[in-house]
Write an enzyme that holds these catalytic residues in place. Structure first.
Site, mmCIF file in Angstrom:
data_model
loop_
_atom_site.group_PDB
_atom_site.id
_atom_site.type_symbol
_atom_site.label_atom_id
_atom_site.label_comp_id
_atom_site.label_asym_id
_atom_site.label_seq_id
_atom_site.Cartn_x
_atom_site.Cartn_y
_atom_site.Cartn_z
ATOM 1 N N TYR A 84 4.917 -4.840 -6.755
ATOM 2 C CA TYR A 84 3.988 -4.187 -7.662
ATOM 3 C C TYR A 84 4.838 -3.629 -8.809
ATOM 4 O O TYR A 84 5.933 -3.091 -8.569
ATOM 5 C CB TYR A 84 3.228 -3.069 -6.932
ATOM 6 N N CYS B 294 3.699 -6.257 -2.618
ATOM 7 C CA CYS B 294 3.323 -5.021 -3.303
ATOM 8 C C CYS B 294 4.373 -3.929 -3.108
ATOM 9 O O CYS B 294 5.523 -4.081 -3.484
ATOM 10 C CB CYS B 294 1.936 -4.604 -2.814
ATOM 11 N N HIS B 295 3.990 -2.813 -2.495
ATOM 12 C CA HIS B 295 4.907 -1.703 -2.239
ATOM 13 C C HIS B 295 5.740 -1.915 -0.983
ATOM 14 O O HIS B 295 6.642 -1.140 -0.700
ATOM 15 C CB HIS B 295 4.133 -0.385 -2.131
ATOM 16 N N GLY C 213 0.831 -1.198 0.000
ATOM 17 C CA GLY C 213 0.000 0.000 0.000
ATOM 18 C C GLY C 213 0.865 1.247 0.000
ATOM 19 O O GLY C 213 2.025 1.220 -0.400
ATOM 20 N N ARG C 214 0.297 2.360 0.473
ATOM 21 C CA ARG C 214 1.061 3.610 0.491
ATOM 22 C C ARG C 214 1.956 3.746 1.711
ATOM 23 O O ARG C 214 2.895 4.531 1.714
ATOM 24 C CB ARG C 214 0.132 4.821 0.408
ATOM 25 N N GLU D 105 5.970 3.891 1.580
ATOM 26 C CA GLU D 105 6.687 5.064 1.068
ATOM 27 C C GLU D 105 7.144 5.988 2.188
ATOM 28 O O GLU D 105 8.160 6.648 2.066
ATOM 29 C CB GLU D 105 5.868 5.817 0.024
#
Length: 192
Positions: free
Chosen positions: A138, A118-119, A88-89, A92
Protein backbone atom coordinates in the site's frame (compact mmCIF):
# COMPACT_ATOMS: atom_id res chain seq x y z
CA UNK A 1 0.98 -31.11 -5.67
CA UNK A 2 -0.57 -30.00 -2.39
CA UNK A 3 1.47 -27.49 -0.36
CA UNK A 4 1.26 -26.63 3.33
CA UNK A 5 0.76 -22.90 3.67
CA UNK A 6 0.87 -20.78 6.80
CA UNK A 7 -1.60 -17.88 6.65
CA UNK A 8 -0.93 -15.08 9.16
CA UNK A 9 -3.74 -12.70 9.99
CA UNK A 10 -5.12 -10.86 13.03
CA UNK A 11 -7.83 -8.63 14.40
CA UNK A 12 -8.72 -5.87 11.95
CA UNK A 13 -6.84 -7.44 9.10
CA UNK A 14 -8.46 -6.44 5.83
CA UNK A 15 -11.49 -8.64 5.22
CA UNK A 16 -10.89 -9.41 1.52
CA UNK A 17 -7.15 -9.85 2.13
CA UNK A 18 -7.96 -12.54 4.68
CA UNK A 19 -11.05 -14.29 3.33
CA UNK A 20 -10.34 -14.33 -0.40
CA UNK A 21 -6.73 -15.62 -0.47
CA UNK A 22 -7.52 -18.19 2.23
CA UNK A 23 -10.46 -19.53 0.23
CA UNK A 24 -8.62 -19.40 -3.11
CA UNK A 25 -5.69 -21.41 -1.76
CA UNK A 26 -8.03 -24.01 -0.28
CA UNK A 27 -9.97 -24.14 -3.54
CA UNK A 28 -6.91 -25.22 -5.53
CA UNK A 29 -6.17 -27.99 -3.02
CA UNK A 30 -3.56 -26.60 -0.65
CA UNK A 31 -3.56 -27.16 3.12
CA UNK A 32 -3.84 -23.69 4.66
CA UNK A 33 -3.45 -23.01 8.38
CA UNK A 34 -4.88 -19.60 9.34
CA UNK A 35 -3.31 -18.39 12.58
CA UNK A 36 -3.02 -15.36 14.83
CA UNK A 37 -0.70 -14.90 17.82
CA UNK A 38 -2.33 -15.59 21.18
CA UNK A 39 -5.28 -17.35 19.50
CA UNK A 40 -6.05 -21.00 18.97
CA UNK A 41 -7.97 -23.15 16.53
CA UNK A 42 -11.68 -22.24 16.67
CA UNK A 43 -11.05 -18.68 17.90
CA UNK A 44 -11.92 -15.89 15.50
CA UNK A 45 -10.51 -12.58 14.43
CA UNK A 46 -12.65 -9.62 13.48
CA UNK A 47 -11.80 -8.22 10.08
CA UNK A 48 -12.21 -4.73 8.67
CA UNK A 49 -13.36 -3.75 5.20
CA UNK A 50 -11.13 -1.10 3.67
CA UNK A 51 -12.66 0.71 0.74
CA UNK A 52 -11.67 3.46 -1.62
CA UNK A 53 -14.56 5.92 -1.33
CA UNK A 54 -12.89 9.00 -2.82
CA UNK A 55 -11.26 10.19 0.40
CA UNK A 56 -7.53 10.88 0.69
CA UNK A 57 -7.08 7.42 2.17
CA UNK A 58 -9.18 4.30 2.50
CA UNK A 59 -12.16 4.14 4.82
CA UNK A 60 -12.73 1.34 7.32
CA UNK A 61 -15.97 -0.50 7.98
CA UNK A 62 -16.74 -3.54 10.15
CA UNK A 63 -15.92 -6.83 8.47
CA UNK A 64 -16.65 -10.46 9.24
CA UNK A 65 -15.63 -12.86 11.96
CA UNK A 66 -13.02 -15.15 10.46
CA UNK A 67 -12.54 -18.45 12.31
CA UNK A 68 -8.95 -19.59 12.67
CA UNK A 69 -8.37 -23.22 11.75
CA UNK A 70 -5.06 -23.76 13.55
CA UNK A 71 -3.42 -22.69 16.81
CA UNK A 72 -0.55 -20.21 16.57
CA UNK A 73 1.26 -21.93 19.47
CA UNK A 74 1.41 -25.16 17.43
CA UNK A 75 3.10 -23.63 14.37
CA UNK A 76 6.39 -25.21 13.33
CA UNK A 77 7.71 -23.18 10.37
CA UNK A 78 9.65 -26.18 9.04
CA UNK A 79 6.31 -27.92 8.37
CA UNK A 80 5.24 -25.26 5.84
CA UNK A 81 6.14 -24.70 2.21
CA UNK A 82 5.08 -21.03 2.11
CA UNK A 83 3.60 -18.16 4.10
CA UNK A 84 0.91 -15.56 3.32
CA UNK A 85 0.70 -12.24 5.19
CA UNK A 86 -2.68 -10.52 5.15
CA UNK A 87 -2.89 -6.73 5.13
CA UNK A 88 -5.05 -4.24 6.98
CA UNK A 89 -4.30 -2.88 10.44
CA UNK A 90 -3.23 -6.22 11.93
CA UNK A 91 0.36 -6.07 10.61
CA UNK A 92 1.11 -2.93 12.62
CA UNK A 93 0.82 -4.93 15.85
CA UNK A 94 1.67 -8.42 14.55
CA UNK A 95 5.15 -7.14 13.64
CA UNK A 96 5.76 -6.41 17.33
CA UNK A 97 5.53 -10.12 18.18
CA UNK A 98 9.01 -11.75 18.26
CA UNK A 99 7.59 -15.15 17.21
CA UNK A 100 6.03 -13.56 14.10
CA UNK A 101 9.39 -12.04 13.20
CA UNK A 102 11.13 -15.41 13.71
CA UNK A 103 8.57 -17.12 11.45
CA UNK A 104 9.00 -14.62 8.64
CA UNK A 105 12.79 -14.80 8.90
CA UNK A 106 12.59 -18.59 8.60
CA UNK A 107 10.66 -18.34 5.32
CA UNK A 108 12.99 -15.66 3.93
CA UNK A 109 16.21 -17.43 4.95
CA UNK A 110 14.90 -20.77 3.63
CA UNK A 111 13.90 -19.10 0.34
CA UNK A 112 10.37 -20.40 0.71
CA UNK A 113 7.56 -18.56 -1.12
CA UNK A 114 6.23 -15.49 0.68
CA UNK A 115 3.07 -13.66 -0.39
CA UNK A 116 2.30 -10.32 1.28
CA UNK A 117 -0.33 -7.75 0.45
CA UNK A 118 -1.05 -4.13 1.39
CA UNK A 119 0.17 -3.44 4.95
CA UNK A 120 1.32 -7.06 5.35
CA UNK A 121 4.61 -5.80 3.98
CA UNK A 122 5.13 -4.03 7.35
CA UNK A 123 5.85 -7.45 8.83
CA UNK A 124 8.52 -8.04 6.19
CA UNK A 125 10.19 -4.68 6.85
CA UNK A 126 10.14 -5.29 10.62
CA UNK A 127 11.73 -8.71 10.04
CA UNK A 128 14.45 -6.99 8.00
CA UNK A 129 14.03 -9.32 5.01
CA UNK A 130 13.42 -6.85 2.14
CA UNK A 131 16.96 -5.52 1.67
CA UNK A 132 17.84 -5.73 -2.01
CA UNK A 133 14.33 -6.89 -2.98
CA UNK A 134 11.86 -5.21 -5.33
CA UNK A 135 8.36 -5.16 -3.90
CA UNK A 136 5.18 -3.19 -3.67
CA UNK A 137 2.79 -2.38 -0.83
CA UNK A 138 0.00 0.00 0.00
CA UNK A 139 1.58 3.38 -0.94
CA UNK A 140 1.69 4.57 2.69
CA UNK A 141 4.04 1.64 3.43
CA UNK A 142 6.40 2.57 0.58
CA UNK A 143 8.71 4.70 2.79
CA UNK A 144 9.12 1.74 5.17
CA UNK A 145 10.19 -0.49 2.28
CA UNK A 146 12.81 2.08 1.25
CA UNK A 147 14.08 2.57 4.82
CA UNK A 148 14.40 -1.22 5.19
CA UNK A 149 16.64 -1.37 2.10
CA UNK A 150 14.06 -2.63 -0.39
CA UNK A 151 13.08 -1.03 -3.68
CA UNK A 152 9.48 0.13 -3.54
CA UNK A 153 7.73 -0.38 -6.89
CA UNK A 154 4.70 1.85 -7.44
CA UNK A 155 2.16 -0.20 -9.40
CA UNK A 156 -1.60 -0.08 -9.90
CA UNK A 157 -3.71 -1.56 -7.10
CA UNK A 158 -4.65 -4.34 -9.54
CA UNK A 159 -1.06 -5.45 -10.06
CA UNK A 160 1.56 -7.59 -8.33
CA UNK A 161 5.36 -7.56 -8.11
CA UNK A 162 7.49 -10.72 -8.06
CA UNK A 163 11.11 -10.85 -6.92
CA UNK A 164 12.41 -14.38 -6.50
CA UNK A 165 10.34 -16.09 -3.80
CA UNK A 166 8.48 -12.88 -2.86
CA UNK A 167 5.09 -11.88 -4.31
CA UNK A 168 3.52 -8.59 -3.23
CA UNK A 169 0.52 -6.46 -4.20
CA UNK A 170 -0.67 -3.02 -3.06
CA UNK A 171 -4.24 -3.98 -2.10
CA UNK A 172 -7.12 -6.41 -2.56
CA UNK A 173 -7.93 -5.31 -6.13
CA UNK A 174 -4.66 -7.09 -7.01
CA UNK A 175 -5.85 -10.53 -5.86
CA UNK A 176 -6.13 -12.09 -9.35
CA UNK A 177 -2.53 -11.25 -10.29
CA UNK A 178 -1.12 -11.65 -6.76
CA UNK A 179 -2.57 -15.12 -6.21
CA UNK A 180 -1.78 -16.21 -9.79
CA UNK A 181 1.88 -15.25 -9.33
CA UNK A 182 2.01 -16.93 -5.91
CA UNK A 183 0.56 -20.13 -7.41
CA UNK A 184 3.27 -20.07 -10.10
CA UNK A 185 5.99 -19.85 -7.46
CA UNK A 186 4.32 -22.69 -5.52
CA UNK A 187 4.28 -24.78 -8.71
CA UNK A 188 0.50 -25.18 -8.54
CA UNK A 189 -1.09 -26.57 -11.68
CA UNK A 190 -4.78 -25.89 -12.23
CA UNK A 191 -6.59 -28.09 -14.68
CA UNK A 192 -9.94 -26.91 -15.99
Amino acid sequence: MKKNILFLTGDFAEDYETMVPFQMLLMVGHEVHAVCPDKKKGDYITTAIHDFDGYQTYSEKPGHRFVLNYSFADVDPKAYDAIVLAGGRAPEYLRLNPKVIELVKHFAESNKPIAAICHGIQILTAANVVKGKKLTAYPAVGPEVTLAGGTYVDVAATDAVVDGNLVTSPAWPGHPKWIAEFLKILGTKIEL
